[in-house]
Design a protein around this motif. Sequence first.
Motif, PDB file in Angstrom:
ATOM      1  N   LEU A  79      25.475  41.069  43.837  1.00  0.00           N
ATOM      2  CA  LEU A  79      24.064  41.040  43.367  1.00  0.00           C
ATOM      3  C   LEU A  79      23.024  40.865  44.604  1.00  0.00           C
ATOM      4  O   LEU A  79      23.521  40.605  45.621  1.00  0.00           O
ATOM      5  N   SER A  80      21.828  40.733  44.058  1.00  0.00           N
ATOM      6  CA  SER A  80      20.738  40.928  44.877  1.00  0.00           C
ATOM      7  C   SER A  80      20.676  39.835  46.253  1.00  0.00           C
ATOM      8  O   SER A  80      20.567  40.422  47.497  1.00  0.00           O
ATOM      9  N   SER A 118      19.820  47.604  36.875  1.00  0.00           N
ATOM     10  CA  SER A 118      18.910  46.434  37.011  1.00  0.00           C
ATOM     11  C   SER A 118      17.704  46.749  37.403  1.00  0.00           C
ATOM     12  O   SER A 118      17.267  47.544  37.838  1.00  0.00           O
ATOM     13  N   ILE A 119      16.929  45.641  36.920  1.00  0.00           N
ATOM     14  CA  ILE A 119      15.320  45.688  37.429  1.00  0.00           C
ATOM     15  C   ILE A 119      14.994  45.856  38.717  1.00  0.00           C
ATOM     16  O   ILE A 119      13.849  45.938  39.157  1.00  0.00           O
ATOM     17  N   TYR A 143      20.589  45.634  47.478  1.00  0.00           N
ATOM     18  CA  TYR A 143      21.050  45.593  45.939  1.00  0.00           C
ATOM     19  C   TYR A 143      20.251  46.883  45.210  1.00  0.00           C
ATOM     20  O   TYR A 143      20.918  47.750  44.669  1.00  0.00           O
ATOM     21  N   TYR A 170      19.544  46.098  33.591  1.00  0.00           N
ATOM     22  CA  TYR A 170      19.583  44.629  33.176  1.00  0.00           C
ATOM     23  C   TYR A 170      18.586  43.893  33.927  1.00  0.00           C
ATOM     24  O   TYR A 170      18.391  43.873  35.127  1.00  0.00           O
ATOM     25  N   PRO A 171      17.797  42.999  33.123  1.00  0.00           N
ATOM     26  CA  PRO A 171      16.801  41.834  33.774  1.00  0.00           C
ATOM     27  C   PRO A 171      17.870  40.705  33.935  1.00  0.00           C
ATOM     28  O   PRO A 171      19.248  40.965  34.066  1.00  0.00           O
ATOM     29  N   GLY A 172      17.272  39.314  34.446  1.00  0.00           N
ATOM     30  CA  GLY A 172      18.101  38.503  34.450  1.00  0.00           C
ATOM     31  C   GLY A 172      18.539  37.994  33.199  1.00  0.00           C
ATOM     32  O   GLY A 172      18.217  38.040  32.179  1.00  0.00           O
ATOM     33  N   GLY A 183      22.596  36.033  42.551  1.00  0.00           N
ATOM     34  CA  GLY A 183      21.401  36.827  42.073  1.00  0.00           C
ATOM     35  C   GLY A 183      20.151  35.819  42.290  1.00  0.00           C
ATOM     36  O   GLY A 183      20.141  34.744  42.303  1.00  0.00           O
ATOM     37  N   THR A 184      18.948  36.620  42.304  1.00  0.00           N
ATOM     38  CA  THR A 184      17.751  35.941  42.148  1.00  0.00           C
ATOM     39  C   THR A 184      17.299  35.446  41.000  1.00  0.00           C
ATOM     40  O   THR A 184      16.583  34.185  40.849  1.00  0.00           O
ATOM     41  N   THR A 185      17.761  35.789  39.804  1.00  0.00           N
ATOM     42  CA  THR A 185      17.394  35.248  38.648  1.00  0.00           C
ATOM     43  C   THR A 185      18.286  34.039  38.241  1.00  0.00           C
ATOM     44  O   THR A 185      18.102  33.552  37.138  1.00  0.00           O
ATOM     45  N   TRP A 277      10.136  42.353  42.252  1.00  0.00           N
ATOM     46  CA  TRP A 277      10.412  42.945  41.036  1.00  0.00           C
ATOM     47  C   TRP A 277       9.224  42.788  39.885  1.00  0.00           C
ATOM     48  O   TRP A 277       8.270  41.992  40.012  1.00  0.00           O
TER      49      TRP A 277
HETATM   50  C1  AKB Z   1      20.027  39.442  40.634  1.00  0.00           C
HETATM   51  O1  AKB Z   1      19.256  38.592  40.332  1.00  0.00           O
HETATM   52  O2  AKB Z   1      20.401  40.025  41.526  1.00  0.00           O
HETATM   53  C2  AKB Z   1      20.556  40.073  39.106  1.00  0.00           C
HETATM   54  C3  AKB Z   1      19.702  41.328  38.691  1.00  0.00           C
HETATM   55  C4  AKB Z   1      18.328  41.086  37.978  1.00  0.00           C
HETATM   56  O3  AKB Z   1      20.158  42.491  38.480  1.00  0.00           O
HETATM   57  N1  AKB Z   1      20.543  39.074  38.029  1.00  0.00           N
END
Ligand code: AKB
Length: 323
Positions: A79-80, A118-119, A143, A170-172, A183-185, A277
């Motif tokens: 992830l990010s 992903s978003i 990512y 996908y969002p968070g 991940g960031t979310t 984002w």
């Molecule tokens: C992330 O935060 O990297 C993931 C995503 C939004 O794809 N959850």
Amino acid sequence: MGNTILIIGACGQIGTELTLKLRNIYGSDAVIASDIKEGANALMQSGKFEILDATDKDAILQVIKKYNVKQVFLMAAMLSVTAEKYPNKAWNLNMNSLFNILNLAKEKHIEKVFWPSSIAVFGNTTPQSNTPQETITEPSTVYGISKVSGERWCAYYHDKFEVDVRSIRYPGIISWKTKPGGGTTDYAVDIFYKAIEEQKYTSFLKENTALPMLYMDDAIKATIAIMETKKNTKYVSYNIGGISFTPKELAAEIKKQLPNFKINYVPDSRQKIADSWPNSIDDTVAKMDWNWQHEFNLEHLTTEMLKNLKIKLNPAATTKQSV
Ligand code: AKB
């Protein structure tokens, strides 16, 4: 075992619940879980499991042949936040795992593929509010670059080799069974653990940073719906929206149920990723093309998270209280 499903990355946040749900629907023998290491007890005890490296095409093919697999859900990804730390590893995992599965589908070893986008495909030049299905995708993260490239490769294999590959941006995702990682979310899950364990949380995002989010049940519903739709889908990878909220709004909702809860804000490098984002997503096209509709709003998901995590984190106390 006519239509066996293989989940690669079954022990991750989405993989765990997706596997359990698919086993529930299609029967335990019809869904093979795999990952590079074993996962939660509930997952391991619910059906067959194989240790599998998503970047090892020969090993994947062996499992496909062993179980006569027809569909693959490729849920393994970096992830990010982790991908910024290990760009080469992230590129290797996120891209080569996808090529493996797309090529296995092209070679007719499997019939259908799900791949999560992903978003993160969006970036600073994307319209941030109500981000449409078709818009500028110029991500600024490792990512995001892997996801936007993955989307193009999926579309290429679909158009050129008639590979049936379906995908969601996908969002968070918010869930209580398995924690997300890297991940960031992730803050929107961590906050619930800290709210129950310590009654306080330090947010690594600013109070007014809105991001698109979805409760796990909705994410699983969307994943299964896009794989099952018989309609001709126009896009390989779809925007799905659910809710959108800021750390401040989430904290206020938690506070309604845990009045002593406190939040403070110490933004770090993850802020820059979040700023690139969208803050909300337009999913009109998914609604029209395959009847997508989310169910969980902020209040509902907060109630579900707190209720389930209280039991998970302190089962003894919950049992005593309920006697
Ligand atoms: C992330 O935060 O990297 C993931 C995503 C939004 O794809 N959850």
